[in-house]
Design an enzyme around this catalytic site. Sequence first.
Site, PDB file in Angstrom:
ATOM      1  N   HIS A  37       0.996  -1.173  -0.013  1.00  6.73           N
ATOM      2  CA  HIS A  37      -0.137   0.092   0.075  1.00  6.73           C
ATOM      3  C   HIS A  37       0.775   1.252  -0.073  1.00  6.73           C
ATOM      4  CE1 HIS A  37       1.256  -0.306   4.140  1.00  6.73           C
ATOM      5  NE2 HIS A  37       0.767   0.890   4.341  1.00  6.73           N
ATOM      6  N   ASP A  40       0.540   5.144   1.992  1.00  8.68           N
ATOM      7  CA  ASP A  40      -0.291   5.599   2.869  1.00  8.68           C
ATOM      8  C   ASP A  40      -1.361   6.710   2.691  1.00  8.68           C
ATOM      9  OD1 ASP A  40       0.821   4.020   5.149  1.00  8.68           O
ATOM     10  OD2 ASP A  40       2.591   5.709   4.984  1.00  8.68           O
ATOM     11  N   HIS A  98       4.808   0.242  -0.031  1.00 10.23           N
ATOM     12  CA  HIS A  98       5.269  -0.477   1.092  1.00 10.23           C
ATOM     13  C   HIS A  98       4.734  -1.444   1.705  1.00 10.23           C
ATOM     14  CE1 HIS A  98       3.495   2.966   3.117  1.00 10.23           C
ATOM     15  NE2 HIS A  98       3.417   2.309   4.307  1.00 10.23           N
ATOM     16  N   ARG A 129       5.252   7.279  13.454  1.00 13.34           N
ATOM     17  CA  ARG A 129       5.213   7.789  12.209  1.00 13.34           C
ATOM     18  C   ARG A 129       4.703   9.201  11.934  1.00 13.34           C
ATOM     19  NH1 ARG A 129       0.829   4.904   8.206  1.00 13.34           N
ATOM     20  NH2 ARG A 129      -0.372   6.369   8.936  1.00 13.34           N
TER      21      ARG A 129
HETATM   22  C1  SIN Z   1       3.057   1.485   7.553  1.00 12.25           C
HETATM   23  O1  SIN Z   1       2.364   0.913   6.776  1.00 12.25           O
HETATM   24  O2  SIN Z   1       2.811   2.915   7.734  1.00 12.25           O
HETATM   25  C2  SIN Z   1       3.953   1.134   8.461  1.00 12.25           C
HETATM   26  C3  SIN Z   1       5.126   0.323   7.964  1.00 12.25           C
HETATM   27  C4  SIN Z   1       5.858  -0.291   9.114  1.00 12.25           C
HETATM   28  O3  SIN Z   1       5.605  -0.499  10.242  1.00 12.25           O
HETATM   29  O4  SIN Z   1       7.146  -0.871   8.943  1.00 12.25           O
END
Ligand code: SIN
Length: 281
Positions: free
Chosen positions: A101, A103, A256, A271
């Site tokens: 995905h 974000d 990612h 984040r």
């Molecule tokens: C996310 O998908 O924003 C998190 C990625 C992660 O925790 O590695």
Amino acid sequence: MRNSNLDIHPVTGMIGAEILGIDLGADHPDSVYAEIRNALNEHGVIFFRDQTLPTDKYVEFGQKFGTLIASKFIPTLPDYPLVAEIRKEADQDRNVGGAWHTDNPYREIPPMGTILYAQEIPDHGGDTCFINMGAAYDALSDGLKKTLGQLRGVHSNAQVYGKLARADKRGNPSMINLDQAAQEVTHPVVVTHPESGRKVLFVSPSYTPRFEGWTEEESRPLLQFLFDHVKRPEFACRFRWQPGSIAFWDDRQTLHYAVNDYTGTRRIMHRLMVQGLGPLG
Ligand code: SIN
């Protein structure tokens, strides 16, 4: 890296670079943040090691790249509403982001980037993988590029968070506002990156259920082709977290995937999301 004083080391031929020897908690001239931004545009995702930023400094670092946007579904730190805490406890099975995905593509203006700071990581496992969606686009035939260039993709948060709202809560990392997961927007399937001008595919298995004006059944074969195509290892890199690692990815040109292979161990990340420059076109 052209015109840069940063110590930049690409990690694959297609995507990702480590930037060494910089303390992100220190004050730097604007030119340094401009160089970091250039590196992000060029490599899609950049990585920093051994950072020791207090949360205030971490937020300040994020603000060098634009307005920060609050997470809607992931809980935030008590005194920092712009810092989402991605926490998976040892007794939880499911993780956040365990599918390909980008974000928050369900926003009218999707984020330009996400910054993730490792707080507590497993001894092994819990890596994050990235795909270069510009390279994936380049590898398509001219015929398919032309077809995709006429389509818009529907991006829905109901697919991910709506499902979680209805699911058995046991084993899930904590989430908030799941009852509000009903947002749907459209973006072009082929987006021109607003800073580099590069054409990129902008669809993801997590958030794109169909093309605008097509049913899900009609959309599925072509979407599935694209989802399989983008997963080619040539377009990807995998980041092994260490204490103090920071990854900064460009949500407009990458996907990612948070690898969920560490159940029994805690993993905590902080984040930030940086607002995009405008609607994608
Ligand atoms: C996310 O998908 O924003 C998190 C990625 C992660 O925790 O590695």
